[in-house]
Motif scaffolding. Structure first.
Motif, mmCIF file in Angstrom:
data_model
loop_
_atom_site.group_PDB
_atom_site.id
_atom_site.type_symbol
_atom_site.label_atom_id
_atom_site.label_comp_id
_atom_site.label_asym_id
_atom_site.label_seq_id
_atom_site.Cartn_x
_atom_site.Cartn_y
_atom_site.Cartn_z
ATOM 1 N N THR A 52 0.980 -1.228 0.393
ATOM 2 C CA THR A 52 -0.034 -0.321 -0.185
ATOM 3 C C THR A 52 1.145 1.446 0.097
ATOM 4 N N THR A 53 0.845 2.588 -1.494
ATOM 5 C CA THR A 53 1.573 3.588 -0.813
ATOM 6 C C THR A 53 1.511 4.127 0.275
ATOM 7 N N HIS A 54 0.244 4.285 0.519
ATOM 8 C CA HIS A 54 -0.386 5.285 1.099
ATOM 9 C C HIS A 54 -2.017 5.225 1.902
ATOM 10 N N HIS A 55 -2.812 5.907 3.058
ATOM 11 C CA HIS A 55 -3.302 5.575 3.738
ATOM 12 C C HIS A 55 -4.872 5.603 3.151
ATOM 13 N N HIS A 56 -5.052 6.742 2.030
ATOM 14 C CA HIS A 56 -6.145 7.324 1.663
ATOM 15 C C HIS A 56 -7.520 6.034 1.069
ATOM 16 N N TRP A 57 -8.390 6.336 1.118
ATOM 17 C CA TRP A 57 -9.646 5.058 0.911
ATOM 18 C C TRP A 57 -9.154 4.779 -0.249
ATOM 19 N N ASP A 58 -8.893 5.739 -1.409
ATOM 20 C CA ASP A 58 -8.981 5.282 -2.764
ATOM 21 C C ASP A 58 -7.450 4.336 -3.552
ATOM 22 N N HIS A 59 -6.888 3.744 -2.055
ATOM 23 C CA HIS A 59 -5.651 3.700 -2.168
ATOM 24 C C HIS A 59 -5.692 2.224 -1.459
ATOM 25 N N ALA A 60 -6.136 2.608 -0.021
ATOM 26 C CA ALA A 60 -6.334 1.375 1.220
ATOM 27 C C ALA A 60 -7.235 0.527 1.053
ATOM 28 N N ARG A 61 -8.626 0.711 0.712
ATOM 29 C CA ARG A 61 -9.598 0.335 1.366
ATOM 30 C C ARG A 61 -10.312 -0.621 1.584
ATOM 31 N N GLY A 62 -9.508 -1.437 0.881
ATOM 32 C CA GLY A 62 -9.816 -3.017 0.657
ATOM 33 C C GLY A 62 -9.226 -4.028 1.643
ATOM 34 N N PHE A 70 -8.340 -13.729 3.338
ATOM 35 C CA PHE A 70 -6.943 -14.503 2.755
ATOM 36 C C PHE A 70 -5.916 -14.593 3.460
ATOM 37 N N PRO A 71 -6.536 -15.695 5.298
ATOM 38 C CA PRO A 71 -5.610 -15.271 6.143
ATOM 39 C C PRO A 71 -4.282 -15.548 5.949
ATOM 40 N N GLY A 72 -3.593 -14.811 7.085
ATOM 41 C CA GLY A 72 -1.846 -14.487 6.171
ATOM 42 C C GLY A 72 -1.448 -13.995 5.177
ATOM 43 N N LEU A 73 -1.851 -13.110 4.137
ATOM 44 C CA LEU A 73 -1.860 -12.105 3.722
ATOM 45 C C LEU A 73 -1.112 -11.072 4.383
ATOM 46 N N ARG A 74 0.251 -10.482 3.819
ATOM 47 C CA ARG A 74 0.912 -9.621 4.420
ATOM 48 C C ARG A 74 0.415 -8.274 3.662
ATOM 49 N N VAL A 75 -0.129 -7.793 4.646
ATOM 50 C CA VAL A 75 0.441 -5.962 4.208
ATOM 51 C C VAL A 75 1.719 -5.441 4.631
ATOM 52 N N PHE A 76 2.006 -4.582 3.740
ATOM 53 C CA PHE A 76 3.327 -3.913 3.783
ATOM 54 C C PHE A 76 2.403 -2.004 3.530
ATOM 55 N N GLY A 77 3.194 -1.535 4.755
ATOM 56 C CA GLY A 77 3.274 -0.157 4.057
ATOM 57 C C GLY A 77 3.935 0.401 5.363
ATOM 58 N N ALA A 78 4.220 1.661 4.976
ATOM 59 C CA ALA A 78 4.797 3.058 5.722
ATOM 60 C C ALA A 78 4.421 3.483 6.545
ATOM 61 N N ASP A 79 2.484 3.669 7.171
ATOM 62 C CA ASP A 79 2.078 4.538 7.964
ATOM 63 C C ASP A 79 0.500 3.205 8.675
ATOM 64 N N GLU A 80 0.516 3.707 9.840
ATOM 65 C CA GLU A 80 -0.085 2.854 10.567
ATOM 66 C C GLU A 80 -1.113 3.212 10.489
ATOM 67 N N ARG A 81 -1.884 4.170 9.933
ATOM 68 C CA ARG A 81 -3.288 4.640 8.904
ATOM 69 C C ARG A 81 -3.713 3.700 8.646
ATOM 70 N N ILE A 82 -3.075 3.023 7.127
ATOM 71 C CA ILE A 82 -2.957 1.989 6.830
ATOM 72 C C ILE A 82 -3.724 0.818 6.923
ATOM 73 N N GLY A 83 -4.689 0.255 6.623
ATOM 74 C CA GLY A 83 -5.634 -0.853 7.204
ATOM 75 C C GLY A 83 -5.320 -1.792 7.412
ATOM 76 N N ALA A 84 -5.659 -2.957 8.519
ATOM 77 C CA ALA A 84 -4.751 -4.385 8.505
ATOM 78 C C ALA A 84 -3.381 -4.567 7.985
ATOM 79 N N LEU A 85 -2.686 -2.949 7.810
ATOM 80 C CA LEU A 85 -1.046 -3.548 8.355
ATOM 81 C C LEU A 85 -0.666 -3.928 8.898
ATOM 82 N N THR A 86 -0.149 -5.362 8.502
ATOM 83 C CA THR A 86 0.851 -6.290 9.072
ATOM 84 C C THR A 86 2.809 -6.101 9.591
#
Ligand SMILES: [Zn+2]
Length: 264
Positions: A52-62, A70-86
């Protein structure tokens, strides 16, 4: 490495990057799960991670919905505001997904936690890909919501501007050609991405802040001031009403080109 471009939300794109030997896939900016799942099914691949590039809804809302599916799916990003960030990533960090390699490029300004992703496969004839989120657009750059012109200047020149400045004739035949191309694609309902960095250096004024015509347009010479003025011209530009299809207009940054061409 195969990159599927998926248009979403009428004015945006998400991407599915496929590792062709393993049929594993990585999504970039998975905003609309339904569309993404269709492509995953059609391509018969397994989704391993989301970048995920950034937390805005049109980039991260899914992200949340996909993480549940998908249990175990890894979600990468640099901002704590990104949904489901692992996995929180930092500048210069490298990731790999099978043969696909990723370098994280931190570009704060549009948001304070914006990360771009540079992706390639070693020993592959495929060109590497840059997923620039809302930092760099075809012919434009993102709004400075949580940062400064100085930061965007660093992002565009030092972080993303890794290719040498091109010396092709600057009096922008390239801009006119690209505009004609984008209108054609728009009329045919085709995406106006991807572009290449090489091309962007030829016509994207935000990457051309040291070029004389761009400096003349802005009435500034200091590159950061040129960039600040361009962004503010773009922010104040109203889209022409007669354009029938708003879809590609936002993805392709028409707004800056309009006044840029008129003023010359
Ligand atoms: Zn954004």
């Amino acid at each position: 490495m195969k990159v599927k471009v998926i248009s979403v939300l009428e004015d945006n794109y998400m991407y599915l990057v496929i590792e062709e030997s393993t049929r594993d896939a990585v999504a970039v900016d998975a905003a609309v799960p339904k569309r993404l799942l269709e492509i995953i099914r059609k391509e018969d691949v397994v989704l391993r991670a989301i970048l995920t590039t950034h937390h805005h809804w049109d980039h991260a809302r899914g992200n949340e919905e996909l993480a549940q599916l998908f249990p175990g799916l890894r979600v990468f990003g640099a901002d704590e505001r990104i949904g489901a960030l692992t996995h929180k990533v930092t500048h210069g960090q490298e990731l790999s997904f099978g043969a696909i390699r990723v370098r994280c490029l931190f570009t704060p300004c549009h948001t304070s936690g914006h990360m771009c992703y540079f992706m390639w496969e070693d020993d592959s004839p495929d060109a590497p890909a840059l997923f620039s989120g809302d930092t760099l657009f075809v012919g434009g750059c993102g709004q400075f919501f949580e940062g400064t012109a100085e930061q965007m200047h660093t992002n565009l020149t030092q972080i993303l501007g890794t290719l040498p400045e091109d010396t092709v004739e600057p009096e922008n035949e390239m801009v006119k050609e690209k505009l004609a191309w984008a209108r054609q694609r728009d009329d045919e309902d085709l995406p106006t991405v991807p572009s290449t960095l090489h091309e962007e250096f030829l016509y994207n004024p935000f990457l051309r802040v040291t070029e004389e015509p761009v400096q003349r347009f802005t009435g500034r010479t200091d590159p950061v001031e040129v960039l600040r003025t361009l962004r503010s011209e773009r922010d104040n530009f109203k889209k022409p009403k007669e354009r029938p299809n708003p879809q590609a207009m936002l993805a392709f940054d028409w707004g800056l080109f309009g006044p840029f061409l008129e003023k010359k």
